[in-house]
Each structure stands twice: as structure tokens, then as C-alpha cells.
Design an enzyme around this catalytic site. Structure first.
Site, PDB file in Angstrom:
ATOM      1  N   GLY A  29       0.842  -1.189   0.000  1.00  0.00           N
ATOM      2  CA  GLY A  29       0.000   0.000   0.000  1.00  0.00           C
ATOM      3  C   GLY A  29       0.877   1.237   0.000  1.00  0.00           C
ATOM      4  N   GLY A  31       3.220   4.202   1.156  1.00  0.00           N
ATOM      5  CA  GLY A  31       4.241   4.407   2.173  1.00  0.00           C
ATOM      6  C   GLY A  31       4.850   3.106   2.636  1.00  0.00           C
ATOM      7  N   HIS A  47       9.507  -4.591  -3.617  1.00  0.00           N
ATOM      8  CA  HIS A  47       8.857  -3.852  -4.702  1.00  0.00           C
ATOM      9  C   HIS A  47       9.038  -2.346  -4.511  1.00  0.00           C
ATOM     10  CE1 HIS A  47       5.185  -2.266  -6.834  1.00  0.00           C
ATOM     11  NE2 HIS A  47       5.702  -3.036  -7.774  1.00  0.00           N
ATOM     12  N   ASP A  48       8.846  -1.863  -3.285  1.00  0.00           N
ATOM     13  CA  ASP A  48       9.056  -0.437  -3.000  1.00  0.00           C
ATOM     14  C   ASP A  48      10.495  -0.023  -3.316  1.00  0.00           C
ATOM     15  OD1 ASP A  48       6.445  -0.334  -2.126  1.00  0.00           O
ATOM     16  OD2 ASP A  48       6.929   0.060  -0.020  1.00  0.00           O
ATOM     17  N   ASP A  89       7.114  -4.940 -11.035  1.00  0.00           N
ATOM     18  CA  ASP A  89       5.756  -5.440 -10.844  1.00  0.00           C
ATOM     19  C   ASP A  89       5.680  -6.946 -11.082  1.00  0.00           C
ATOM     20  OD1 ASP A  89       5.085  -2.806 -10.347  1.00  0.00           O
ATOM     21  OD2 ASP A  89       3.902  -2.543 -12.168  1.00  0.00           O
TER      22      ASP A  89
END
Length: 120
Positions: A29, A31, A47-48, A89
Site C-alpha cells: 500500500g 508508504g 517492490h518499494d 511489478d
């Protein structure tokens, strides 16, 4: 972009990306801070970090080319930022699929994420 990422997640896991991963653990999600709560949350952390290395495009908004072949996600752009975010992704969607058996609804909307963030 996030819509394409959601399609990849749905393809690999068969779950709603928004309801299942939009507010999960410390990093799935918007942050992210603290220590990932499980393997699924670790997928989001990685991923972040991957998005953080994107140069030249906005990972959440830029549209890349990809398709599904024999159950696999194949990124179409050969190089550059669009290829990079597609790979971010793709790897995350595969990671969710590999860790679906440890997904735990108790980590939805986790309030335990108050520590300092891990380094990428």
C-alpha cells in the site's frame, strides 16, 4: 502503472489486489516503515525498493507493455525505465504467488509498523 500491477497480481494470485494487498503489513500500500511482518510484506518491501530505483518515469503512473504467456508474465519493453518498472511489478506478483500460503488476514491494516524503516 498500478492498474497493470493489479492485473498481474490478480493473474498470479487470483485475489483482489486492492482488498488483499492495498493495506497489508508494513509495506503493501502507500508508504512503508518498520520491519516487514511476513513473506508477503517482504515482497512489497522489495517492490518499494525496486520502484525507488526507477529513473526517468513515474512507476505508479507510467504505462508499460506486457502480456501473459503460458501463465507467465512477460515484459515487452526491451530496456529503460518502463522495462524496469514492469520487472518490479512482475517480480512482486510472482512473489505474492509464491507466498500465498503464508498470507494472513490478521496483517491487513497493520498498526505495528512504527519502527525505523529497513534499508533497501
Amino acid at each position: 502503472n498500478l492498474y497493470q500491477f493489479g492485473k498481474m497480481i490478480n493473474h498470479m494470485v487470483g485475489k483482489s489486489p486492492i482488498f488483499s494487498y492495498g493495506d497489508y503489513g508494513c509495506y503493501c500500500g502507500w508508504g512503508g516503515k518498520g520491519t516487514p511482518v511476513d513473506a508477503t510484506d517482504r515482497c512489497c518491501f522489495v517492490h518499494d525498493c525496486c520502484y525507488g530505483r526507477a529513473n526517468g518515469c513515474d512507476p505508479k503512473l507510467s504505462t508499460y507493455s506486457y502480456n501473459f504467456q503460458n501463465g507467465n508474465i512477460v515484459c515487452g519493453n526491451k530496456y529503460g525505465c518502463l522495462r524496469h518498472i514492469c520487472e518490479c511489478d512482475r517480480v512482486a506478483a510472482i512473489c505474492f504467488g509464491e507466498n500465498v500460503n503464508t498470507y494472513d488476514k490478521k496483517f491487513l491494516s497493520s498498526s505495528r509498523c512504527r519502527q525505523t524503516s529497513e534499508q533497501c
